[in-house]
Design a protein around this motif. Structure first.
Motif, PDB file in Angstrom:
ATOM      1  N   UNK A  29       0.839  -1.188   0.000  1.00  0.00           N
ATOM      2  CA  UNK A  29       0.000   0.000   0.000  1.00  0.00           C
ATOM      3  C   UNK A  29       0.882   1.249   0.000  1.00  0.00           C
ATOM      4  N   UNK A  30       0.270   2.419   0.133  1.00  0.00           N
ATOM      5  CA  UNK A  30       1.002   3.678  -0.011  1.00  0.00           C
ATOM      6  C   UNK A  30       1.788   4.061   1.240  1.00  0.00           C
ATOM      7  N   UNK A  31       1.608   3.326   2.342  1.00  0.00           N
ATOM      8  CA  UNK A  31       2.390   3.587   3.543  1.00  0.00           C
ATOM      9  C   UNK A  31       1.824   4.656   4.450  1.00  0.00           C
ATOM     10  N   UNK A  32       0.597   5.082   4.166  1.00  0.00           N
ATOM     11  CA  UNK A  32      -0.080   6.032   5.046  1.00  0.00           C
ATOM     12  C   UNK A  32      -1.578   5.980   4.759  1.00  0.00           C
ATOM     13  N   UNK A  33      -2.370   6.580   5.647  1.00  0.00           N
ATOM     14  CA  UNK A  33      -3.827   6.617   5.488  1.00  0.00           C
ATOM     15  C   UNK A  33      -4.299   8.059   5.500  1.00  0.00           C
ATOM     16  N   UNK A  34      -5.406   8.281   4.823  1.00  0.00           N
ATOM     17  CA  UNK A  34      -5.941   9.637   4.728  1.00  0.00           C
ATOM     18  C   UNK A  34      -7.443   9.652   5.006  1.00  0.00           C
ATOM     19  N   UNK A  35      -7.918  10.855   5.262  1.00  0.00           N
ATOM     20  CA  UNK A  35      -9.356  11.057   5.385  1.00  0.00           C
ATOM     21  C   UNK A  35      -9.671  12.436   4.813  1.00  0.00           C
ATOM     22  N   UNK A  36     -10.784  12.503   4.106  1.00  0.00           N
ATOM     23  CA  UNK A  36     -11.122  13.760   3.454  1.00  0.00           C
ATOM     24  C   UNK A  36     -11.855  14.699   4.412  1.00  0.00           C
ATOM     25  N   UNK A  37     -11.483  15.988   4.326  1.00  0.00           N
ATOM     26  CA  UNK A  37     -12.209  17.054   4.998  1.00  0.00           C
ATOM     27  C   UNK A  37     -12.232  18.239   4.043  1.00  0.00           C
ATOM     28  N   UNK A  38     -13.434  18.579   3.603  1.00  0.00           N
ATOM     29  CA  UNK A  38     -13.619  19.635   2.608  1.00  0.00           C
ATOM     30  C   UNK A  38     -12.843  19.291   1.331  1.00  0.00           C
ATOM     31  N   UNK A  39     -11.885  20.141   0.937  1.00  0.00           N
ATOM     32  CA  UNK A  39     -11.219  19.939  -0.356  1.00  0.00           C
ATOM     33  C   UNK A  39      -9.809  19.379  -0.233  1.00  0.00           C
ATOM     34  N   UNK A  40      -9.534  18.691   0.867  1.00  0.00           N
ATOM     35  CA  UNK A  40      -8.193  18.132   1.050  1.00  0.00           C
ATOM     36  C   UNK A  40      -8.277  16.747   1.681  1.00  0.00           C
ATOM     37  N   UNK A  41      -7.201  15.982   1.506  1.00  0.00           N
ATOM     38  CA  UNK A  41      -7.075  14.671   2.124  1.00  0.00           C
ATOM     39  C   UNK A  41      -6.037  14.787   3.229  1.00  0.00           C
ATOM     40  N   UNK A  42      -6.471  14.605   4.463  1.00  0.00           N
ATOM     41  CA  UNK A  42      -5.576  14.763   5.604  1.00  0.00           C
ATOM     42  C   UNK A  42      -4.941  13.428   5.979  1.00  0.00           C
ATOM     43  N   UNK A  43      -3.651  13.427   6.193  1.00  0.00           N
ATOM     44  CA  UNK A  43      -2.948  12.221   6.610  1.00  0.00           C
ATOM     45  C   UNK A  43      -3.331  11.919   8.053  1.00  0.00           C
ATOM     46  N   UNK A  44      -3.945  10.754   8.258  1.00  0.00           N
ATOM     47  CA  UNK A  44      -4.417  10.372   9.591  1.00  0.00           C
ATOM     48  C   UNK A  44      -3.468   9.418  10.299  1.00  0.00           C
ATOM     49  N   UNK A  45      -2.624   8.747   9.515  1.00  0.00           N
ATOM     50  CA  UNK A  45      -1.729   7.739  10.089  1.00  0.00           C
ATOM     51  C   UNK A  45      -0.615   7.460   9.094  1.00  0.00           C
ATOM     52  N   UNK A  46       0.592   7.279   9.584  1.00  0.00           N
ATOM     53  CA  UNK A  46       1.703   6.876   8.723  1.00  0.00           C
ATOM     54  C   UNK A  46       2.225   5.523   9.184  1.00  0.00           C
TER      55      UNK A  46
END
Length: 418
Positions: free
Chosen positions: A80-97
């Motif tokens: 996988x990409x080695x991190x996780x994200x979650x969307x808020x408005x117009x961006x994807x925030x890194x939630x975990x690496x």
């Protein structure tokens, strides 16, 4: 090898999958078959690429409750990409690496290969399944791109060259800890085994007998078997008998010969692994069900009606923390728990995976595994859909969650008023 496995996957999806009648004609296997043949001829097809192609094919069925993976979780193809994200408005925030070291929690992705998040959403409607922004799963989409434009915590922009890494091996968590003299936090990341939950309850037996507040965190619960959490129900409901209806869980199993054999073998393995007598009896009943109905197609499982729970006075107050990452048996747990007058659900709606459920896996050469649903809920005939269990108190996800457990704080504030 690849094309033979793909053809069998197609056969399973068009005959054994519990939604095959509802979704007849939705898939276009020839498109993916051509890609497999072409890449194989060019010498560009490997296990990882094949897994991606099969999962893209599965998207045709618009069912998030199925997947094709490497059977060995530690395989180098399990990437996988080695991190996780979650969307808020117009961006994807890194939630975990995990393995990616060039990005930090709280960083936000504002573009991939020059495309904004809004543009990407329109391009990847199929992968994102038209979910609301805070419920969207973006990791598979990010895998398809080369560069991410990152806005760092200090507001500086940088470009990240995206890479693939071996996935972190999942470590289940079944744990309880005291938050204060009258509040216990129990975290359950799956319902795969009754023994692990039984151990948590046994270790805290004396505490539970006079506990004022219990918080159960199932925000990242991967599901499993509802029989595994049955022993929790007595603590969730008030003293005396409570009748709980299961009419919304009436289902039919598509019992083809292939599915029956897979189910029976899987249930027998679970039977050998558990020592919980109640769970063993449930498994034995299901084995008998599949043995007596092999090859009959859709067969109703007589699981409607009411069942009684003998509840307890303690814990006095219970909060269940939920989120979109809680699904399958996790959905069911939140639903049943929420019916108790002692329980308040806080957070966000669960995944809503149970239109088609009771996954079984078909393996190939100990290399690949296809997990697909074998049962179909009867409420689908009425035009109803599982959109997740809504919380009693909704807490919008925001980047603030990355640095403070807002859900837990909300729960503690709520319990402080009880």
């Amino acid at each position: 090898m690849y094309i033979d496995i793909f053809n069998e996957v197609v056969d399973i999806m068009e005959n054994d999958y519990a939604g095959h009648q509802d979704k007849k004609g939705w898939d276009s296997p020839d498109t993916y078959r051509e890609s497999i043949l072409q890449l194989n001829q060019q010498g560009h097809l490997d296990d990882y690429t094949f897994i991606k192609i099969v999962n893209d094919y599965l998207l045709d069925f618009k069912d998030p409750h199925m997947f094709f993976i490497s059977k060995d979780e530690s395989s180098s193809t399990n990437r996988d990409i080695g991190f996780k994200v979650r969307r808020f408005k117009d961006a994807l925030y890194v939630t975990e690496t995990t393995k990616e070291t060039n990005i930090d929690t709280g960083d936000k992705i504002i573009a991939l290969d020059g495309l904004s998040v809004n543009e990407l959403e329109q391009k990847h409607i199929k992968e994102l399944m038209k979910e609301a922004p805070e419920r969207q799963r973006w990791e598979r989409v990010i895998e398809k791109y080369n560069k991410a434009l990152i806005e760092k915590n200090n507001n500086e922009n940088t470009v990240l060259n995206l890479s693939l890494y071996e996935k972190e091996i999942y470590n289940p968590l079944h744990h309880a800890e005291r938050l204060n003299s009258h509040t216990l936090l129990m975290t359950l990341t799956d319902f795969f085994s009754s023994e692990s939950i039984e151990k948590v309850l046994k270790d805290h037996d004396l505490v539970m007998k006079n506990l004022k507040n219990l918080i159960i965190d199932v925000r990242k619960n991967r599901g499993g078997s509802d029989a595994s959490f049955h022993q929790l129900l007595q603590h969730l409901f008030p003293a005396g008998k409570t009748s709980v209806s299961l009419d919304n869980y009436k289902m039919n199993f598509n019992i083809t010969e292939r599915t029956a054999n897979l189910q029976i073998n899987g249930l027998r393995s679970l039977y050998q692994e558990t020592s919980n007598e109640s769970y063993k009896q449930s498994l034995k009943d299901m084995i008998n069900f599949f043995e007596s109905n092999t090859g009959k197609g859709f067969v109703s499982l007589d699981n409607g009606g009411d069942f009684e729970v003998e509840g307890s006075e303690f814990p006095k107050n219970i909060v269940v923390l939920s989120d979109v990452y809680c699904g399958s048996a996790g959905d069911i747990f939140v639903d049943l728990a929420g019916r108790s007058q002692k329980v308040t659900v806080i957070g966000r709606a669960t995944a809503g995976l149970n239109d088609y459920s009771n996954l079984i896996n078909k393996d190939w050469n100990d290399v690949f595994s296809l997990y697909y649903p074998t049962s179909r809920m009867e409420y689908l005939d009425k035009g109803e859909k599982d959109t997740g269990i809504e919380p009693d108190i909704y807490v919008e996800w925001s980047p603030e969650h990355l640095f403070s457990d807002i859900d837990l704080k909300t729960a503690l504030n709520f319990l402080g008023t009880k």
